[in-house]
Design a protein around this motif. Structure first.
Motif, PDB file in Angstrom:
ATOM      1  N   ASN A   1      28.038 -33.938-121.682  1.00 39.13           N
ATOM      2  CA  ASN A   1      28.277 -32.953-120.641  1.00 39.13           C
ATOM      3  C   ASN A   1      26.949 -32.629-119.971  1.00 39.13           C
ATOM      4  OD1 ASN A   1      26.911 -30.899-122.131  1.00 39.13           O
ATOM      5  ND2 ASN A   1      28.791 -30.453-123.263  1.00 39.13           N
ATOM      6  N   ILE A   2      26.981 -31.803-118.952  1.00 42.88           N
ATOM      7  CA  ILE A   2      25.778 -31.524-118.171  1.00 42.88           C
ATOM      8  C   ILE A   2      24.704 -30.825-119.010  1.00 42.88           C
ATOM      9  CG2 ILE A   2      26.480 -29.299-117.200  1.00 42.88           C
ATOM     10  CD1 ILE A   2      24.816 -32.165-115.270  1.00 42.88           C
ATOM     11  N   THR A   3      25.117 -29.983-119.954  1.00 42.80           N
ATOM     12  CA  THR A   3      24.151 -29.291-120.819  1.00 42.80           C
ATOM     13  C   THR A   3      23.416 -30.292-121.700  1.00 42.80           C
ATOM     14  OG1 THR A   3      25.559 -27.335-120.822  1.00 42.80           O
ATOM     15  CG2 THR A   3      23.905 -27.486-122.565  1.00 42.80           C
ATOM     16  N   GLN A   4      24.130 -31.243-122.269  1.00 42.95           N
ATOM     17  CA  GLN A   4      23.495 -32.283-123.085  1.00 42.95           C
ATOM     18  C   GLN A   4      22.572 -33.151-122.235  1.00 42.95           C
ATOM     19  OE1 GLN A   4      27.305 -33.789-124.358  1.00 42.95           O
ATOM     20  NE2 GLN A   4      26.922 -33.182-126.492  1.00 42.95           N
TER      21      GLN A   4
ATOM     22  N   GLU B   1      22.135 -36.061-111.736  1.00 39.83           N
ATOM     23  CA  GLU B   1      23.177 -35.379-112.508  1.00 39.83           C
ATOM     24  C   GLU B   1      24.565 -35.978-112.349  1.00 39.83           C
ATOM     25  OE1 GLU B   1      23.342 -31.191-111.899  1.00 39.83           O
ATOM     26  OE2 GLU B   1      21.342 -30.873-112.710  1.00 39.83           O
TER      27      GLU B   1
ATOM     28  N   ASN C   1      14.019 -31.199-111.324  1.00 40.50           N
ATOM     29  CA  ASN C   1      14.416 -32.454-111.964  1.00 40.50           C
ATOM     30  C   ASN C   1      13.601 -33.644-111.461  1.00 40.50           C
ATOM     31  OD1 ASN C   1      15.507 -32.622-109.380  1.00 40.50           O
ATOM     32  ND2 ASN C   1      17.362 -33.635-110.068  1.00 40.50           N
TER      33      ASN C   1
ATOM     34  N   ASP D   1      15.197 -33.102-120.254  1.00 37.94           N
ATOM     35  CA  ASP D   1      14.053 -32.217-120.502  1.00 37.94           C
ATOM     36  C   ASP D   1      13.151 -32.821-121.574  1.00 37.94           C
ATOM     37  OD1 ASP D   1      14.991 -30.416-118.633  1.00 37.94           O
ATOM     38  OD2 ASP D   1      15.696 -28.937-120.102  1.00 37.94           O
TER      39      ASP D   1
ATOM     40  N   HIS E   1      20.958 -32.287-119.526  1.00 37.58           N
ATOM     41  CA  HIS E   1      19.731 -31.535-119.246  1.00 37.58           C
ATOM     42  C   HIS E   1      18.811 -31.485-120.458  1.00 37.58           C
ATOM     43  CE1 HIS E   1      20.319 -30.191-115.158  1.00 37.58           C
ATOM     44  NE2 HIS E   1      21.581 -29.930-115.442  1.00 37.58           N
ATOM     45  N   ALA E   2      19.370 -31.301-121.636  1.00 36.03           N
ATOM     46  CA  ALA E   2      18.550 -31.269-122.860  1.00 36.03           C
ATOM     47  C   ALA E   2      17.846 -32.610-123.066  1.00 36.03           C
ATOM     48  CB  ALA E   2      19.407 -30.919-124.066  1.00 36.03           C
TER      49      ALA E   2
END
Length: 105
Positions: A4-7, A59, A41, A13, A9-10
């Motif tokens: 998902n988008i949170t994963q 993304e 980003n 990062d 981004h992690a």
């Protein structure tokens, strides 16, 4: 890996952090003045010869893109590693050789 988008981004990062560590070490070891700036980003790396390398995230595609003086690369996360979708090489390999090549010009 479905993410998902949170994963995403992690993971990106973490990749950006590794890029910054690599650049700091490379600049010290080769006594070269590398300048890099992270803005959201995007990481923009500037070399003394005025060439640039740009790394950014995409993304919607869950990809990392690398633009060098020679060409561009797109990376997908495969088995927890960013792999070029054209050459099957890992990000670290292409990035390291691109930094070396552009710093020697």
């Amino acid at each position: 890996m479905n993410m998902n988008i949170t994963q995403f981004h992690a993971l990106t990062d973490q990749l950006f952090y590794q890029i910054e560590l690599y650049l700091d070490k490379y600049a010290d070891e080769h006594d070269i003045d590398l300048d890099y700036e992270t803005n959201g980003n995007v990481i923009t790396i500037s070399f003394p010869n005025n060439s640039k390398i740009i790394v950014n995230t995409q993304e919607p595609l869950f990809q990392v893109w690398l633009a060098t003086q020679k060409q561009g690369y797109h990376f997908d996360l495969i088995n927890e590693q960013w792999i070029c979708n054209r050459t099957d090489q890992p990000f670290e390999e292409i990035f390291a050789s691109s930094v070396q090549e552009q710093s020697e010009q």
